[in-house]
Design a protein around this motif. Sequence first.
Motif, short mmCIF file in Angstrom:
data_model
loop_
_atom_site.label_atom_id
_atom_site.label_comp_id
_atom_site.label_asym_id
_atom_site.label_seq_id
_atom_site.Cartn_x
_atom_site.Cartn_y
_atom_site.Cartn_z
N TYR A 256 10.52 75.20 -6.05
CA TYR A 256 9.85 73.95 -5.71
C TYR A 256 10.88 72.83 -5.83
CZ TYR A 256 5.30 76.20 -6.00
OH TYR A 256 4.21 76.99 -5.78
N VAL A 257 10.92 71.96 -4.83
CA VAL A 257 11.90 70.86 -4.83
C VAL A 257 11.21 69.56 -4.41
CG1 VAL A 257 13.87 72.36 -4.30
CG2 VAL A 257 12.61 71.28 -2.44
N SER A 258 11.88 68.44 -4.70
CA SER A 258 11.38 67.14 -4.27
C SER A 258 11.49 67.04 -2.75
CB SER A 258 12.18 66.02 -4.92
OG SER A 258 13.51 66.03 -4.41
N PHE A 259 10.79 66.09 -2.18
CA PHE A 259 10.87 65.88 -0.74
C PHE A 259 12.30 65.55 -0.34
CE2 PHE A 259 10.71 63.39 3.14
CZ PHE A 259 9.92 64.19 3.95
N TYR A 260 12.94 64.69 -1.11
CA TYR A 260 14.32 64.29 -0.82
C TYR A 260 15.25 65.51 -0.75
CZ TYR A 260 18.91 62.15 -1.47
OH TYR A 260 20.22 61.79 -1.33
N THR A 261 15.13 66.42 -1.72
CA THR A 261 15.96 67.62 -1.74
C THR A 261 15.67 68.50 -0.54
OG1 THR A 261 16.15 67.56 -4.14
CG2 THR A 261 16.57 69.68 -3.07
#
Length: 116
Positions: free
Chosen positions: A10-15
């Motif tokens: 799971y990652v941030s939108f930015y990543t």
Amino acid sequence: ARVCSYPKEYVSFYTAEKRCARLGLQVCDVNTAETSCGFDKHMQVWDRAMCQTQIEVDALGKVASQETTKTKQNYLLVIWKNREYPQVRNGACPSGCAVSPGGLSCVCNITVAVQA
């Protein structure tokens, strides 16, 4: 090409946006075929659309989502610009907010948007 660093990451939108761009791709806002990251058709996806929800801001400026019984109990510390946040004053809250049933905090409608 594999976008994730490990299965079911799971990652941030930015990543997600940066990783996809490096591969000449863009973030999908709908489910796609199963990937090498191990997600299936039930995975959650990022969406650029803004959403509206309610939060409760307590007397100390801590915030709790009003989505579920559980989130209503989970207050998060927020750093407010100029330490200004919705507060009950003279029995009322600012525009867009209402006094909570307990009368000590403000329940506010907010719009969540992705920003760089």
